[in-house]
Design a protein around this motif. Sequence first.
Motif, PDB file in Angstrom:
ATOM      1  N   LEU A   1       0.840  -1.196   0.000  1.00 27.52           N
ATOM      2  CA  LEU A   1       0.000   0.000   0.000  1.00 27.52           C
ATOM      3  C   LEU A   1       0.875   1.246   0.000  1.00 27.52           C
ATOM      4  CD1 LEU A   1      -2.915  -0.998   2.378  1.00 27.52           C
ATOM      5  CD2 LEU A   1      -2.922  -0.828  -0.096  1.00 27.52           C
ATOM      6  N   THR A   2       1.396   1.566  -1.151  1.00 25.23           N
ATOM      7  CA  THR A   2       2.186   2.785  -1.324  1.00 25.23           C
ATOM      8  C   THR A   2       1.238   3.981  -1.367  1.00 25.23           C
ATOM      9  OG1 THR A   2       2.082   2.651  -3.721  1.00 25.23           O
ATOM     10  CG2 THR A   2       3.906   1.485  -2.646  1.00 25.23           C
ATOM     11  N   PRO A   3       1.754   5.191  -1.234  1.00 16.53           N
ATOM     12  CA  PRO A   3       0.867   6.366  -1.332  1.00 16.53           C
ATOM     13  C   PRO A   3       0.121   6.432  -2.662  1.00 16.53           C
ATOM     14  CG  PRO A   3       2.969   7.007  -0.378  1.00 16.53           C
ATOM     15  CD  PRO A   3       3.111   5.568  -0.798  1.00 16.53           C
ATOM     16  N   HIS A   4       0.772   6.000  -3.734  1.00 15.54           N
ATOM     17  CA  HIS A   4       0.122   6.006  -5.049  1.00 15.54           C
ATOM     18  C   HIS A   4      -1.078   5.043  -5.071  1.00 15.54           C
ATOM     19  CE1 HIS A   4      -0.161   6.575  -9.355  1.00 15.54           C
ATOM     20  NE2 HIS A   4      -0.152   5.267  -9.532  1.00 15.54           N
ATOM     21  N   VAL A   5      -0.897   3.852  -4.517  1.00 13.75           N
ATOM     22  CA  VAL A   5      -1.985   2.864  -4.460  1.00 13.75           C
ATOM     23  C   VAL A   5      -3.098   3.370  -3.559  1.00 13.75           C
ATOM     24  CG1 VAL A   5      -2.588   0.526  -3.739  1.00 13.75           C
ATOM     25  CG2 VAL A   5      -0.481   0.924  -5.004  1.00 13.75           C
ATOM     26  N   ARG A   6      -2.749   3.983  -2.440  1.00 13.44           N
ATOM     27  CA  ARG A   6      -3.768   4.523  -1.534  1.00 13.44           C
ATOM     28  C   ARG A   6      -4.615   5.600  -2.221  1.00 13.44           C
ATOM     29  NH1 ARG A   6      -3.162   3.108   3.900  1.00 13.44           N
ATOM     30  NH2 ARG A   6      -1.148   2.166   4.359  1.00 13.44           N
ATOM     31  N   ARG A   7      -3.968   6.472  -2.996  1.00 11.50           N
ATOM     32  CA  ARG A   7      -4.727   7.507  -3.724  1.00 11.50           C
ATOM     33  C   ARG A   7      -5.666   6.870  -4.745  1.00 11.50           C
ATOM     34  NH1 ARG A   7       0.246  10.103  -3.807  1.00 11.50           N
ATOM     35  NH2 ARG A   7       0.547   9.542  -5.997  1.00 11.50           N
ATOM     36  N   GLY A   8      -5.183   5.844  -5.418  1.00 12.12           N
ATOM     37  CA  GLY A   8      -6.036   5.154  -6.384  1.00 12.12           C
ATOM     38  C   GLY A   8      -7.237   4.501  -5.731  1.00 12.12           C
ATOM     39  N   LEU A   9      -7.016   3.855  -4.587  1.00 13.97           N
ATOM     40  CA  LEU A   9      -8.120   3.220  -3.867  1.00 13.97           C
ATOM     41  C   LEU A   9      -9.095   4.260  -3.310  1.00 13.97           C
ATOM     42  CD1 LEU A   9      -6.226   0.377  -1.989  1.00 13.97           C
ATOM     43  CD2 LEU A   9      -7.778   0.141  -3.926  1.00 13.97           C
ATOM     44  N   ALA A  10      -8.573   5.416  -2.903  1.00 14.12           N
ATOM     45  CA  ALA A  10      -9.449   6.474  -2.386  1.00 14.12           C
ATOM     46  C   ALA A  10     -10.337   7.045  -3.493  1.00 14.12           C
ATOM     47  CB  ALA A  10      -8.610   7.581  -1.754  1.00 14.12           C
ATOM     48  N   ALA A  11      -9.838   7.058  -4.738  1.00 14.97           N
ATOM     49  CA  ALA A  11     -10.619   7.600  -5.852  1.00 14.97           C
ATOM     50  C   ALA A  11     -11.615   6.590  -6.413  1.00 14.97           C
ATOM     51  CB  ALA A  11      -9.678   8.057  -6.965  1.00 14.97           C
ATOM     52  N   LEU A  12     -11.492   5.352  -6.056  1.00 15.94           N
ATOM     53  CA  LEU A  12     -12.318   4.302  -6.639  1.00 15.94           C
ATOM     54  C   LEU A  12     -13.822   4.474  -6.407  1.00 15.94           C
ATOM     55  CD1 LEU A  12     -11.921   1.813  -8.344  1.00 15.94           C
ATOM     56  CD2 LEU A  12     -11.718   0.474  -6.267  1.00 15.94           C
ATOM     57  N   PRO A  13     -14.302   4.795  -5.197  1.00 16.45           N
ATOM     58  CA  PRO A  13     -15.758   4.935  -5.026  1.00 16.45           C
ATOM     59  C   PRO A  13     -16.369   5.999  -5.932  1.00 16.45           C
ATOM     60  CG  PRO A  13     -14.698   4.766  -2.906  1.00 16.45           C
ATOM     61  CD  PRO A  13     -13.599   4.895  -3.918  1.00 16.45           C
ATOM     62  N   GLY A  14     -15.715   7.136  -6.081  1.00 17.50           N
ATOM     63  CA  GLY A  14     -16.228   8.175  -6.962  1.00 17.50           C
ATOM     64  C   GLY A  14     -16.276   7.723  -8.407  1.00 17.50           C
ATOM     65  N   SER A  15     -15.272   6.967  -8.818  1.00 12.83           N
ATOM     66  CA  SER A  15     -15.239   6.455 -10.189  1.00 12.83           C
ATOM     67  C   SER A  15     -16.383   5.479 -10.435  1.00 12.83           C
ATOM     68  CB  SER A  15     -13.912   5.740 -10.448  1.00 12.83           C
ATOM     69  OG  SER A  15     -12.841   6.605 -10.245  1.00 12.83           O
ATOM     70  N   ILE A  16     -16.666   4.645  -9.452  1.00 11.57           N
ATOM     71  CA  ILE A  16     -17.751   3.675  -9.590  1.00 11.57           C
ATOM     72  C   ILE A  16     -19.095   4.397  -9.673  1.00 11.57           C
ATOM     73  CG2 ILE A  16     -18.994   1.822  -8.409  1.00 11.57           C
ATOM     74  CD1 ILE A  16     -16.222   0.907  -7.352  1.00 11.57           C
ATOM     75  N   ILE A  17     -19.274   5.419  -8.847  1.00 15.07           N
ATOM     76  CA  ILE A  17     -20.528   6.179  -8.885  1.00 15.07           C
ATOM     77  C   ILE A  17     -20.688   6.873 -10.233  1.00 15.07           C
ATOM     78  CG2 ILE A  17     -21.714   8.191  -7.910  1.00 15.07           C
ATOM     79  CD1 ILE A  17     -20.651   7.268  -5.173  1.00 15.07           C
ATOM     80  N   ALA A  18     -19.606   7.481 -10.729  1.00 17.24           N
ATOM     81  CA  ALA A  18     -19.678   8.150 -12.028  1.00 17.24           C
ATOM     82  C   ALA A  18     -20.002   7.163 -13.141  1.00 17.24           C
ATOM     83  CB  ALA A  18     -18.367   8.866 -12.320  1.00 17.24           C
ATOM     84  N   ALA A  19     -19.386   5.989 -13.095  1.00 17.06           N
ATOM     85  CA  ALA A  19     -19.632   4.987 -14.129  1.00 17.06           C
ATOM     86  C   ALA A  19     -21.061   4.456 -14.069  1.00 17.06           C
ATOM     87  CB  ALA A  19     -18.645   3.837 -13.984  1.00 17.06           C
ATOM     88  N   THR A  20     -21.683   4.530 -12.919  1.00 12.18           N
ATOM     89  CA  THR A  20     -23.058   4.059 -12.768  1.00 12.18           C
ATOM     90  C   THR A  20     -24.065   5.143 -13.133  1.00 12.18           C
ATOM     91  OG1 THR A  20     -22.333   2.621 -10.975  1.00 12.18           O
ATOM     92  CG2 THR A  20     -24.691   3.027 -11.146  1.00 12.18           C
ATOM     93  N   VAL A  21     -23.802   6.363 -12.695  1.00 12.70           N
ATOM     94  CA  VAL A  21     -24.789   7.436 -12.823  1.00 12.70           C
ATOM     95  C   VAL A  21     -24.776   8.111 -14.193  1.00 12.70           C
ATOM     96  CG1 VAL A  21     -25.395   9.710 -11.911  1.00 12.70           C
ATOM     97  CG2 VAL A  21     -24.884   7.859 -10.353  1.00 12.70           C
ATOM     98  N   LEU A  22     -23.611   8.335 -14.768  1.00 15.22           N
ATOM     99  CA  LEU A  22     -23.544   9.086 -16.026  1.00 15.22           C
ATOM    100  C   LEU A  22     -24.298   8.425 -17.177  1.00 15.22           C
ATOM    101  CD1 LEU A  22     -19.958  10.584 -15.859  1.00 15.22           C
ATOM    102  CD2 LEU A  22     -22.139  11.689 -15.396  1.00 15.22           C
TER     103      LEU A  22
END
Length: 105
Positions: free
Chosen positions: A38-59
């Motif tokens: 869990l590097t800082p880069h991986v943590r940032r990616g995991l933190a952005a994942l919920p928003g990406s999933i919502i966008a992919a569902t809602v748009l």
Amino acid sequence: MTLPDPGSWGAILAILAMALATYLCRISGVVLMGFIPLTPHVRRGLAALPGSIIAATVLPLIERLGLAAAIALLAAIGSMVLRRSELLALVVGMSAIAALRALGF
């Protein structure tokens, strides 16, 4: 308890296979993440994942449902930003789309 008739075994086996596939998909993420540091880069990616999933569902829904859905979503987001209440955001979004549909949008 009686056994199902022989014609329904295919459906039962299909349901069991889908349940097994669902379980394996869920557990594989947990197992695979155990091997990833869990590097800082991986943590940032995991933190952005919920928003990406919502966008992919809602748009795609907004694209299909039109302007009224977009305005209702913006109203719900505004309510969430101001009040931090999921229930209120739901009520605002549903009220907005109901009012817009009643007005002919």
